[in-house]
Design a protein around this motif. Structure first.
Motif, PDB file in Angstrom:
ATOM      1  N   THR A  18       0.853  -1.179   0.000  1.00 32.52           N
ATOM      2  CA  THR A  18       0.000   0.000   0.000  1.00 32.52           C
ATOM      3  C   THR A  18       0.891   1.230   0.000  1.00 32.52           C
ATOM      4  N   GLY A  19       0.258   2.397  -0.123  1.00 29.91           N
ATOM      5  CA  GLY A  19       1.039   3.625  -0.081  1.00 29.91           C
ATOM      6  C   GLY A  19       1.501   3.990   1.303  1.00 29.91           C
ATOM      7  N   TRP A  20       0.573   3.937   2.277  1.00 26.68           N
ATOM      8  CA  TRP A  20       0.862   4.410   3.631  1.00 26.68           C
ATOM      9  C   TRP A  20       1.114   3.290   4.620  1.00 26.68           C
ATOM     10  N   GLY A  21       0.906   2.021   4.222  1.00 25.34           N
ATOM     11  CA  GLY A  21       1.069   0.915   5.154  1.00 25.34           C
ATOM     12  C   GLY A  21      -0.260   0.489   5.751  1.00 25.34           C
ATOM     13  N   GLN A  22      -0.222  -0.611   6.486  1.00 29.34           N
ATOM     14  CA  GLN A  22      -1.435  -1.175   7.084  1.00 29.34           C
ATOM     15  C   GLN A  22      -1.865  -0.432   8.340  1.00 29.34           C
ATOM     16  N   MET A  32       4.837   2.071   0.412  1.00 33.23           N
ATOM     17  CA  MET A  32       5.658   2.899  -0.475  1.00 33.23           C
ATOM     18  C   MET A  32       6.330   4.040   0.269  1.00 33.23           C
ATOM     19  N   VAL A  33       5.663   4.603   1.270  1.00 36.27           N
ATOM     20  CA  VAL A  33       6.288   5.680   2.026  1.00 36.27           C
ATOM     21  C   VAL A  33       7.492   5.157   2.805  1.00 36.27           C
ATOM     22  N   ASP A  34       7.394   3.926   3.347  1.00 33.77           N
ATOM     23  CA  ASP A  34       8.542   3.323   4.022  1.00 33.77           C
ATOM     24  C   ASP A  34       9.689   3.114   3.033  1.00 33.77           C
ATOM     25  N   GLY A  35       9.330   2.610   1.841  1.00 36.19           N
ATOM     26  CA  GLY A  35      10.364   2.338   0.843  1.00 36.19           C
ATOM     27  C   GLY A  35      11.065   3.588   0.379  1.00 36.19           C
ATOM     28  N   ALA A  36      10.303   4.683   0.206  1.00 29.30           N
ATOM     29  CA  ALA A  36      10.925   5.935  -0.225  1.00 29.30           C
ATOM     30  C   ALA A  36      11.910   6.442   0.818  1.00 29.30           C
ATOM     31  N   VAL A  37      11.557   6.290   2.100  1.00 29.44           N
ATOM     32  CA  VAL A  37      12.487   6.699   3.163  1.00 29.44           C
ATOM     33  C   VAL A  37      13.705   5.782   3.176  1.00 29.44           C
ATOM     34  N   LEU A  38      13.490   4.465   3.000  1.00 29.58           N
ATOM     35  CA  LEU A  38      14.614   3.537   2.991  1.00 29.58           C
ATOM     36  C   LEU A  38      15.582   3.851   1.855  1.00 29.58           C
ATOM     37  N   LEU A  39      15.055   4.176   0.682  1.00 27.69           N
ATOM     38  CA  LEU A  39      15.922   4.556  -0.431  1.00 27.69           C
ATOM     39  C   LEU A  39      16.727   5.810  -0.119  1.00 27.69           C
ATOM     40  N   SER A  40      16.197   6.645   0.768  1.00 24.73           N
ATOM     41  CA  SER A  40      16.861   7.903   1.119  1.00 24.73           C
ATOM     42  C   SER A  40      17.917   7.749   2.199  1.00 24.73           C
ATOM     43  N   GLN A  41      18.081   6.553   2.765  1.00 21.44           N
ATOM     44  CA  GLN A  41      18.995   6.402   3.896  1.00 21.44           C
ATOM     45  C   GLN A  41      20.420   6.894   3.610  1.00 21.44           C
ATOM     46  N   PRO A  42      21.013   6.640   2.438  1.00 18.83           N
ATOM     47  CA  PRO A  42      22.358   7.192   2.207  1.00 18.83           C
ATOM     48  C   PRO A  42      22.395   8.719   2.305  1.00 18.83           C
TER      49      PRO A  42
END
Length: 375
Positions: free
Chosen positions: A125-129, A201-211
């Motif tokens: 989902t976009g925002w999570g469960q 997706m919001v979690d994934g976008a933050v994870l991609l931003s970790q560097p």
């Protein structure tokens, strides 16, 4: 039509059985990757006329390549029976509905794992469960805007530039979902038990931003757009317009590559150190003026074979014809349509050629995954 035998497939995921509830965005992309790599993916579609699709409903959806489809109306007992029967024989079940909808339709994790305790139930989902926004609609641009990633993209003094839907839907959505599925399968090999994967997706976008978050923590990244090494702030990591109004990409971050860039441009530096930000405006002006003197392809030829990290900015049509991508067969033709080849590549279990989407199955559900009994 009988179940497709595993011998007709190839790739490291041969033998993996996946049931996909129809959706748009990251879910079908993740299912396509699983199918590309050899999994037997059966897509549950709404009855004809109610299927989810972006674009002309009369045109084939090439994003559905590699899997079979079965029609089922989840609002009817027969439709729910179709889904539960298939899930009983599957390894993975994937869905992308708003939180709580699958449960209300009778195909939530509890319902499906009663007959198949080893099932991996993966949802995106976009925002999570959970969380205040869990029931709020949105799209890629909304998820990455809240993550901080969108704010970092674009030119200084201009609105943030949407990066297509590659960051939220696919990088932060389907790719994170795939990591979750494969991780759960790895754990199941030890425990024998399935589990629910909640991919947001919001979690994934933050994870991609970790560097970038790590750089920010040490003062190496500013929140202003075009003020950093990788966001167009540095003149040696940016794009430039050429004499033919096409573009060239420059990625000369390291000093040795920067020197090769200057050599190719025929410039003698009149500024200080490469990383002296006070010198960047002068440097950028010099680069802009020089790149404007020739066409994109002339510059591409000039830098070909050098270490300057300079490449042409290609359209998708041009990219499909580029010699490097042609040599690697990075693009393939499926059903007369140019598409992305399966990736990544494997030495012992290479993926086969992608398959065009198949029509809706007309066979009884029990004949699908027929070589695996319900668990």
């Amino acid at each position: 039509m009988n179940a497709a035998p595993d011998g007709a497939r190839s790739g490291p995921l041969v033998g993996l059985r996946v049931v996909e509830l129809d959706a748009i965005g990251p879910l079908p992309h993740a299912a396509q990757v699983l199918a590309d790599l050899g999994a037997d993916v059966v897509r549950i579609e709404r009855p004809p006329g109610r299927a989810l699709k972006i674009g002309d409903p009369g045109e084939p959806d090439h994003g559905l390549r590699g899997r079979r489809s079965v029609a089922a109306d989840l609002k009817t007992p027969e439709g729910r029976a179709t889904v539960t029967s298939l899930a009983a024989r599957a390894d993975v079940f994937v869905e992308g509905m708003r939180p709580g909808v699958a449960e209300r339709l009778g195909v939530g994790p509890e319902e499906l794992t009663v007959r198949n305790p080893s099932l991996i139930y993966a949802r995106v989902t976009g925002w999570g469960q959970t969380g205040p926004l869990a029931q709020t609609p949105g799209h890629d641009i909304n998820y990455i805007s809240l993550s901080g990633a969108l704010h970092a993209m674009g030119r200084a003094g201009e609105p943030p530039a949407p990066p297509l839907n590659l960051v939220g839907d696919y990088g932060g959505g389907s790719m994170l979902l795939l990591v979750g599925i494969l991780s759960a399968l790895y754990e199941r090999a030890r425990s024998g038990r399935g589990q629910v994967v909640d991919s947001a997706m919001v979690d994934g976008a933050v994870l991609l931003s970790q560097p970038l978050l790590a750089l920010r923590a040490t003062g190496g990244w500013a929140d202003e757009r075009a003020a950093n090494l990788l966001d167009g702030g540095a003149p040696f990591y940016d794009t430039y317009s050429c004499a033919d109004a096409r573009f060239i990409a420059v990625g000369a971050l390291e000093p040795q590559f920067f020197r090769a860039l200057l050599d190719g441009l025929g410039l003698q530096p009149t500024w200080g150190d490469q990383y002296d930000r006070a010198a960047w405006p002068t440097m950028r002006h010099a680069f802009q003026a020089r790149f404007a003197e020739r066409s994109r392809d002339e510059w591409a030829e000039k830098f070909d074979g050098t270490d300057a990290c300079v490449t042409p900015v290609l359209t998708y049509a041009e990219a499909a014809r580029h010699p490097h991508l042609t040599a690697r067969s990075t693009f393939v033709e499926v059903g007369g349509v140019v598409q992305a080849a399966p990736a990544p590549r494997f030495s012992r279990t290479p993926a086969g050629a992608p398959r065009s989407p198949t029509p809706l199955e007309s066979a009884p559900v029990d004949e699908i995954f027929s070589d695996r009994a319900p668990r």
